[in-house]
Design a protein around this motif. Sequence first.
Motif, PDB file in Angstrom:
ATOM      1  N   LEU A 253       1.046  -1.264   0.038  1.00 41.22           N
ATOM      2  CA  LEU A 253      -0.267   0.581   0.467  1.00 41.22           C
ATOM      3  C   LEU A 253       1.045   1.626  -0.118  1.00 41.22           C
ATOM      4  O   LEU A 253       0.725   2.575  -0.743  1.00 41.22           O
ATOM      5  CB  LEU A 253      -0.554   0.241   1.480  1.00 41.22           C
ATOM      6  CG  LEU A 253      -1.993  -0.245   1.255  1.00 41.22           C
ATOM      7  CD1 LEU A 253      -2.616  -1.018   2.303  1.00 41.22           C
ATOM      8  CD2 LEU A 253      -3.512  -0.310   0.213  1.00 41.22           C
ATOM      9  N   THR A 254       1.778   1.313   0.790  1.00 42.47           N
ATOM     10  CA  THR A 254       3.074   2.629   0.463  1.00 42.47           C
ATOM     11  C   THR A 254       3.790   2.282  -0.751  1.00 42.47           C
ATOM     12  O   THR A 254       3.546   3.912  -0.942  1.00 42.47           O
ATOM     13  CB  THR A 254       3.786   2.624   1.936  1.00 42.47           C
ATOM     14  OG1 THR A 254       3.358   2.319   3.177  1.00 42.47           O
ATOM     15  CG2 THR A 254       3.944   3.651   1.751  1.00 42.47           C
ATOM     16  N   SER A 255       3.825   1.176  -1.408  1.00 40.89           N
ATOM     17  CA  SER A 255       4.725   1.907  -2.201  1.00 40.89           C
ATOM     18  C   SER A 255       3.424   2.564  -3.830  1.00 40.89           C
ATOM     19  O   SER A 255       3.772   3.506  -3.968  1.00 40.89           O
ATOM     20  CB  SER A 255       4.839  -0.136  -3.232  1.00 40.89           C
ATOM     21  OG  SER A 255       5.648   0.272  -3.957  1.00 40.89           O
ATOM     22  N   LEU A 256       2.363   1.887  -3.622  1.00 43.74           N
ATOM     23  CA  LEU A 256       1.294   2.498  -4.450  1.00 43.74           C
ATOM     24  C   LEU A 256       0.703   4.165  -4.112  1.00 43.74           C
ATOM     25  O   LEU A 256       0.582   4.472  -4.901  1.00 43.74           O
ATOM     26  CB  LEU A 256       0.150   1.816  -4.406  1.00 43.74           C
ATOM     27  CG  LEU A 256      -0.795   2.083  -4.968  1.00 43.74           C
ATOM     28  CD1 LEU A 256      -0.218   1.577  -6.960  1.00 43.74           C
ATOM     29  CD2 LEU A 256      -2.581   0.924  -4.654  1.00 43.74           C
ATOM     30  N   ALA A 257       0.921   4.161  -3.216  1.00 41.97           N
ATOM     31  CA  ALA A 257       0.879   5.498  -3.115  1.00 41.97           C
ATOM     32  C   ALA A 257       1.625   6.498  -2.922  1.00 41.97           C
ATOM     33  O   ALA A 257       1.369   7.304  -3.028  1.00 41.97           O
ATOM     34  CB  ALA A 257      -0.111   5.675  -1.022  1.00 41.97           C
ATOM     35  N   THR A 258       2.577   6.005  -2.925  1.00 43.91           N
ATOM     36  CA  THR A 258       4.223   6.948  -3.289  1.00 43.91           C
ATOM     37  C   THR A 258       3.508   7.070  -5.239  1.00 43.91           C
ATOM     38  O   THR A 258       4.084   8.032  -5.172  1.00 43.91           O
ATOM     39  CB  THR A 258       5.409   6.433  -3.350  1.00 43.91           C
ATOM     40  OG1 THR A 258       5.815   5.635  -2.030  1.00 43.91           O
ATOM     41  CG2 THR A 258       6.281   6.386  -3.754  1.00 43.91           C
ATOM     42  N   GLU A 259       3.548   5.928  -5.543  1.00 46.74           N
ATOM     43  CA  GLU A 259       3.482   6.134  -6.751  1.00 46.74           C
ATOM     44  C   GLU A 259       2.168   7.301  -7.331  1.00 46.74           C
ATOM     45  O   GLU A 259       1.999   8.471  -8.472  1.00 46.74           O
ATOM     46  CB  GLU A 259       2.691   5.197  -7.366  1.00 46.74           C
ATOM     47  CG  GLU A 259       4.484   3.997  -7.329  1.00 46.74           C
ATOM     48  CD  GLU A 259       3.843   2.920  -8.257  1.00 46.74           C
ATOM     49  OE1 GLU A 259       2.406   2.252  -8.847  1.00 46.74           O
ATOM     50  OE2 GLU A 259       4.187   1.900  -8.528  1.00 46.74           O
ATOM     51  N   VAL A 260       0.896   7.342  -6.528  1.00 48.29           N
ATOM     52  CA  VAL A 260      -0.093   8.147  -6.980  1.00 48.29           C
ATOM     53  C   VAL A 260       0.157   9.034  -6.185  1.00 48.29           C
ATOM     54  O   VAL A 260      -0.293  10.367  -7.186  1.00 48.29           O
ATOM     55  CB  VAL A 260      -1.671   7.251  -5.778  1.00 48.29           C
ATOM     56  CG1 VAL A 260      -2.664   8.142  -6.159  1.00 48.29           C
ATOM     57  CG2 VAL A 260      -1.623   6.228  -6.721  1.00 48.29           C
ATOM     58  N   GLU A 261       1.168  10.081  -5.304  1.00 48.25           N
ATOM     59  CA  GLU A 261       1.433  11.300  -4.382  1.00 48.25           C
ATOM     60  C   GLU A 261       2.231  11.837  -6.033  1.00 48.25           C
ATOM     61  O   GLU A 261       2.197  12.392  -6.507  1.00 48.25           O
ATOM     62  CB  GLU A 261       1.600  11.292  -3.453  1.00 48.25           C
ATOM     63  CG  GLU A 261       0.815  10.346  -2.209  1.00 48.25           C
ATOM     64  CD  GLU A 261       0.157  11.585  -1.943  1.00 48.25           C
ATOM     65  OE1 GLU A 261       0.239  12.470  -2.533  1.00 48.25           O
ATOM     66  OE2 GLU A 261      -1.464  10.985  -1.696  1.00 48.25           O
ATOM     67  N   HIS A 262       3.384  10.790  -6.807  1.00 42.92           N
ATOM     68  CA  HIS A 262       4.110  11.098  -7.438  1.00 42.92           C
ATOM     69  C   HIS A 262       2.820  11.631  -8.468  1.00 42.92           C
ATOM     70  O   HIS A 262       3.543  12.520  -9.013  1.00 42.92           O
ATOM     71  CB  HIS A 262       4.916  10.128  -8.255  1.00 42.92           C
ATOM     72  CG  HIS A 262       6.130  10.795  -8.908  1.00 42.92           C
ATOM     73  ND1 HIS A 262       6.498  11.761  -8.769  1.00 42.92           N
ATOM     74  CD2 HIS A 262       6.357  10.220  -9.960  1.00 42.92           C
ATOM     75  CE1 HIS A 262       7.412  11.491 -10.264  1.00 42.92           C
ATOM     76  NE2 HIS A 262       7.096  10.983 -11.260  1.00 42.92           N
ATOM     77  N   SER A 263       2.220  10.912  -9.852  1.00 44.01           N
ATOM     78  CA  SER A 263       1.844  11.226 -10.072  1.00 44.01           C
ATOM     79  C   SER A 263       0.818  12.424 -10.135  1.00 44.01           C
ATOM     80  O   SER A 263       0.900  13.240 -11.015  1.00 44.01           O
ATOM     81  CB  SER A 263       0.462  10.200 -10.567  1.00 44.01           C
ATOM     82  OG  SER A 263      -0.581  10.912 -11.623  1.00 44.01           O
TER      83      SER A 263
END
Length: 441
Positions: free
Chosen positions: A260-270
């Motif tokens: 979840l933390t990895s996916l949240a990082t991708e979303v915040e980057h986008s």
Amino acid sequence: MSDPHSPLRLPVLEPTTLRAALNAEFHARSPLPLSSPARVSQLVFANASSDTTAERAHLAQLERLVNGELLEGSDSHRLLAAKGIVLRWELHTEFSSYTFYRQSATAESQDPGTSALEALPSEWLAAIPGELLVATHVDLQSSANVSPESMTSGLSPTGPPVVAARVADNAAWVFTNFLFEQGFSRFQILDVKLTQRQAGRTVQRLLDIETYRLLSLLALPIAKEVGNWLTPAENKLAEMVDQIGLANSLADERHVLAQLTSLATEVEHSIARTAFRFGAARAYHDLVMQRVGELRERRVAGCPTFAEIMQRRLAPAVHTCIAMADRQDELSDRLTRTCELLRTRVEVELERQNQEQLLQMNRRARLQLRLQETVEGLSVVAITYYGSQLVHYLAKGGKTLLPVLSPEIAAALSIPLIAAAAMFGIWRMRKRLRQEEEREH
């Protein structure tokens, strides 16, 4: 007493250093008064960087080439006149615009191939810094020279749709198809009874509509790119939520939390990468619709109006961008809620384990206390035994002095006394240790 009819004079005040600049910015970029016939061309370039040194040097070069006269000048705006051409340069947040105004002769105005750019050096035009975003021609003609009927009579029902409207309270007609002809968008204005300032405002509104229309569409390719990975990311989040429900151990929950933390990082980057572009698309679309409203257009039979074509062609693209931005924000919120839920589960599990460890520690403490009490009892027995033996030996040694006293009787009588003294000593020691512990806390 002062004369009540004398002009009011302000006392000597210390103005802010920005006061004059802010007032100048308010009055800058006012539309230039125009009279038909006239040609207007605008070129809009993307700003490669915040450094405008190259643009200013390029403008100074044009001033030397055509022996121009600087009419107005500031850090973000310049007005230059030369060879029957008026050039307005404007610096915006992410683009620079070059607008060229040229009054045409009546004979020249009939030639559709002429433009305001023809009087400028082609080498200078080709060397303008930046990437070209928008190129627009506006042809302002008198309705006495070009009748509105001649424009509407040539419209083909199977050809490209022509946007037409009567604007400025029926003071002019406007025609365009929003198609590129030799790289330029073209607007035709037929002046019925426009004043010079009305004509200038109408031209400026059309230029703004074309500029902001294309700038708002810059976000559409990014929206499509974001949409390509948003759906898999949403599906991945749904799978992670299912994994949370199936997690049986703390290790499983920690594994899902890491995903979840990895996916949240991708979303915040986008979101960080696209937030400005999507916000700009919304702002540019609002400006387009505002300029369309300011035209005060009325329908021409058989042709869509500017408001209709924007609602049909531009609004869906902008709404797509807004929808992608909202989906990103919603996915970020869902990820945040899911992470908080999983962290709560992990914290609850850790609390349960801590409680179990505390219970085990309490059991161990009670066991140690019982062992300590047992040891203390054995210590009393041992001390009593060895103490009675010492009394027995002392009684044997003193038998010559007290022959009546038997060593065995003396040892027997000393046992309760020694046991009581040992128990009292242990009690005193425990009491002193307890008091010291209380003082420490």
